[in-house]
Design a protein around this motif. Structure first.
Motif, mmCIF file in Angstrom:
data_model
loop_
_atom_site.group_PDB
_atom_site.id
_atom_site.type_symbol
_atom_site.label_atom_id
_atom_site.label_comp_id
_atom_site.label_asym_id
_atom_site.label_seq_id
_atom_site.Cartn_x
_atom_site.Cartn_y
_atom_site.Cartn_z
ATOM 1 N N ARG A 23 37.199 51.899 39.308
ATOM 2 C CA ARG A 23 38.164 50.915 38.657
ATOM 3 C C ARG A 23 37.306 49.740 38.637
ATOM 4 N NH1 ARG A 23 43.323 52.649 37.083
ATOM 5 N NH2 ARG A 23 43.015 51.123 35.291
ATOM 6 N N ASP A 24 36.033 49.580 38.975
ATOM 7 C CA ASP A 24 35.507 48.347 39.073
ATOM 8 C C ASP A 24 35.298 47.593 37.866
ATOM 9 O OD1 ASP A 24 34.854 48.721 42.080
ATOM 10 O OD2 ASP A 24 32.887 48.901 41.403
ATOM 11 N N GLU A 25 35.089 47.986 36.800
ATOM 12 C CA GLU A 25 34.827 47.250 35.298
ATOM 13 C C GLU A 25 36.323 46.971 35.037
ATOM 14 O OE1 GLU A 25 33.477 45.337 32.043
ATOM 15 O OE2 GLU A 25 32.909 45.632 34.106
ATOM 16 N N ASP A 26 37.210 47.928 35.250
ATOM 17 C CA ASP A 26 38.771 47.821 34.759
ATOM 18 C C ASP A 26 39.088 46.380 35.520
ATOM 19 O OD1 ASP A 26 38.676 49.783 33.034
ATOM 20 O OD2 ASP A 26 39.683 51.240 34.555
ATOM 21 N N ALA A 27 38.830 46.224 36.774
ATOM 22 C CA ALA A 27 39.435 45.212 37.564
ATOM 23 C C ALA A 27 38.693 43.933 37.317
ATOM 24 C CB ALA A 27 38.969 45.360 39.057
ATOM 25 N N ARG A 28 37.463 43.859 37.090
ATOM 26 C CA ARG A 28 36.772 42.595 36.200
ATOM 27 C C ARG A 28 37.667 42.186 34.985
ATOM 28 N NH1 ARG A 28 33.434 40.737 32.771
ATOM 29 N NH2 ARG A 28 33.158 42.733 31.791
ATOM 30 N N ARG A 36 42.282 33.549 32.745
ATOM 31 C CA ARG A 36 41.678 33.068 31.656
ATOM 32 C C ARG A 36 42.465 31.451 31.356
ATOM 33 N NH1 ARG A 36 43.972 36.417 26.405
ATOM 34 N NH2 ARG A 36 45.867 36.794 27.416
ATOM 35 N N ASP A 37 43.583 31.482 31.834
ATOM 36 C CA ASP A 37 44.389 30.216 31.595
ATOM 37 C C ASP A 37 44.450 29.344 32.891
ATOM 38 O OD1 ASP A 37 46.227 31.811 32.636
ATOM 39 O OD2 ASP A 37 47.555 31.554 31.096
ATOM 40 N N HIS A 38 43.658 29.685 33.779
ATOM 41 C CA HIS A 38 43.721 28.777 35.133
ATOM 42 C C HIS A 38 42.808 27.819 35.097
ATOM 43 C CE1 HIS A 38 42.944 28.289 39.455
ATOM 44 N NE2 HIS A 38 44.297 28.810 39.833
ATOM 45 N N TRP A 39 43.104 26.513 35.434
ATOM 46 C CA TRP A 39 42.340 25.559 35.204
ATOM 47 C C TRP A 39 40.952 25.671 35.941
ATOM 48 C CZ3 TRP A 39 40.052 21.985 38.747
ATOM 49 C CH2 TRP A 39 39.628 21.002 38.191
ATOM 50 N N GLY A 40 39.928 25.539 35.451
ATOM 51 C CA GLY A 40 38.440 25.703 36.118
ATOM 52 C C GLY A 40 37.880 26.911 36.130
ATOM 53 N N SER A 41 38.557 27.916 35.878
ATOM 54 C CA SER A 41 38.138 29.180 35.861
ATOM 55 C C SER A 41 37.262 29.711 34.763
ATOM 56 C CB SER A 41 39.286 30.268 36.208
ATOM 57 O OG SER A 41 38.917 31.540 36.482
ATOM 58 N N LEU A 42 36.223 30.350 34.926
ATOM 59 C CA LEU A 42 35.368 31.015 34.096
ATOM 60 C C LEU A 42 35.490 32.551 33.911
ATOM 61 C CD1 LEU A 42 32.392 28.500 34.357
ATOM 62 C CD2 LEU A 42 33.865 28.435 32.587
ATOM 63 N N PRO A 43 35.195 33.185 33.260
ATOM 64 C CA PRO A 43 34.971 34.629 33.248
ATOM 65 C C PRO A 43 33.982 34.911 34.015
ATOM 66 C CG PRO A 43 35.219 33.832 30.925
ATOM 67 C CD PRO A 43 34.834 32.530 31.813
ATOM 68 N N THR A 44 34.217 36.138 34.877
ATOM 69 C CA THR A 44 33.500 36.695 35.885
ATOM 70 C C THR A 44 32.656 37.680 34.993
ATOM 71 O OG1 THR A 44 34.772 36.369 37.779
ATOM 72 C CG2 THR A 44 33.246 38.089 38.111
ATOM 73 N N GLN A 45 31.180 37.605 35.307
ATOM 74 C CA GLN A 45 30.186 38.265 34.669
ATOM 75 C C GLN A 45 30.026 39.756 35.591
ATOM 76 O OE1 GLN A 45 29.323 37.588 31.558
ATOM 77 N NE2 GLN A 45 30.562 35.860 31.795
ATOM 78 N N SER A 46 29.719 40.764 34.817
ATOM 79 C CA SER A 46 29.272 42.153 35.354
ATOM 80 C C SER A 46 28.762 41.910 36.650
ATOM 81 C CB SER A 46 28.861 43.034 34.230
ATOM 82 O OG SER A 46 29.817 43.059 33.513
ATOM 83 N N GLU A 47 27.509 41.119 36.563
ATOM 84 C CA GLU A 47 26.493 41.398 37.898
ATOM 85 C C GLU A 47 27.310 40.667 38.902
ATOM 86 O OE1 GLU A 47 25.857 39.866 34.907
ATOM 87 O OE2 GLU A 47 24.834 41.464 33.834
ATOM 88 N N TRP A 49 30.391 40.328 39.550
ATOM 89 C CA TRP A 49 31.475 41.123 40.005
ATOM 90 C C TRP A 49 30.968 42.411 40.805
ATOM 91 C CZ3 TRP A 49 36.387 40.485 40.425
ATOM 92 C CH2 TRP A 49 37.222 41.158 40.644
ATOM 93 N N ALA A 50 29.827 42.959 40.314
ATOM 94 C CA ALA A 50 29.567 44.076 41.137
ATOM 95 C C ALA A 50 28.879 43.552 42.574
ATOM 96 C CB ALA A 50 28.073 44.553 40.289
ATOM 97 N N LYS A 51 28.582 42.318 42.651
ATOM 98 C CA LYS A 51 28.069 41.818 43.961
ATOM 99 C C LYS A 51 29.400 41.627 45.093
ATOM 100 C CE LYS A 51 23.942 39.655 42.602
ATOM 101 N NZ LYS A 51 23.239 38.177 42.418
ATOM 102 N N PHE A 52 30.177 41.377 44.261
ATOM 103 C CA PHE A 52 31.632 41.001 45.131
ATOM 104 C C PHE A 52 32.169 42.463 45.520
ATOM 105 C CE2 PHE A 52 36.235 41.002 44.670
ATOM 106 C CZ PHE A 52 36.593 40.311 45.775
ATOM 107 N N VAL A 53 32.563 43.303 44.512
ATOM 108 C CA VAL A 53 33.086 44.541 44.962
ATOM 109 C C VAL A 53 32.200 45.633 45.580
ATOM 110 C CG1 VAL A 53 35.016 44.460 43.095
ATOM 111 C CG2 VAL A 53 33.028 45.563 42.683
#
Length: 164
Positions: A23-28, A36-47, A49-53
């Motif tokens: 579910r890694d990609e689904d979770a990302r 997406r509407d959280h102040w200061g948050s940017l989309p997490t990129q695949s690379e 995210w893969a390092k995190f999970v």
């Protein structure tokens, strides 16, 4: 918070299940929607995210996702464990890295349900505490949510920002 979890029921059309690596990609995607509407948050990129999970501290067995009737991730509570931090805190603990509810499933009680699921897994793993950080000025009501689940403030910090 000390280990343990209050009982929180999810809506009938939602299942709270352990996070699995398929579910890694689904979770990302769910993370990006939830923030997406959280102040200061940017989309997490695949690379990144893969390092995190895929990192050494991330614990899918302690993390929980809420899955809707179609199998889509509706909410998540992702946890990690870094045993090197235990001495500093004075207890074995898990850290909650991310909690989120995708926009289409908000206001249904999924955040407390998915957090309670993670707290139960953390307690079952024999860890003594669960730790998270929260912006006390958050307009989302996060403080009330966490306090209702048994968390209590133990440290406070202040950040100063200069606008240029």
């Amino acid at each position: 918070m000390d280990a343990g979890a209050p009982a929180v029921e999810a809506p009938n059309d939602i299942r709270i299940v352990p996070y699995t690596r398929d579910r890694d990609e689904d979770a990302r995607v769910a993370r990006n929607d939830a923030f997406r509407d959280h102040w200061g948050s940017l989309p997490t990129q695949s690379e990144s995210w893969a390092k995190f999970v895929g990192g050494e501290h991330f614990r899918p067995d302690l993390s929980r996702i809420a899955v809707d009737a179609d199998g889509a991730i509706a909410a998540f509570c992702l946890a990690s464990v870094n045993e090197d931090d235990w001495e500093l805190l004075g207890a074995s603990h898990a850290y909650i890295d991310l909690i989120g509810v995708v926009r289409g499933h908000r206001r249904r009680g999924l955040a407390p349900a998915v957090i309670a699921g993670a707290l139960a897994a953390i307690a079952d793993a024999g860890l003594q505490q669960t730790v998270l950080d929260v912006d006390t000025a958050s307009p989302t009501g996060a403080n009330t949510l966490y306090e209702g689940l048994g968390f209590r403030a133990t440290e406070r910090s202040v950040a100063f920002v200069e606008r240029l």
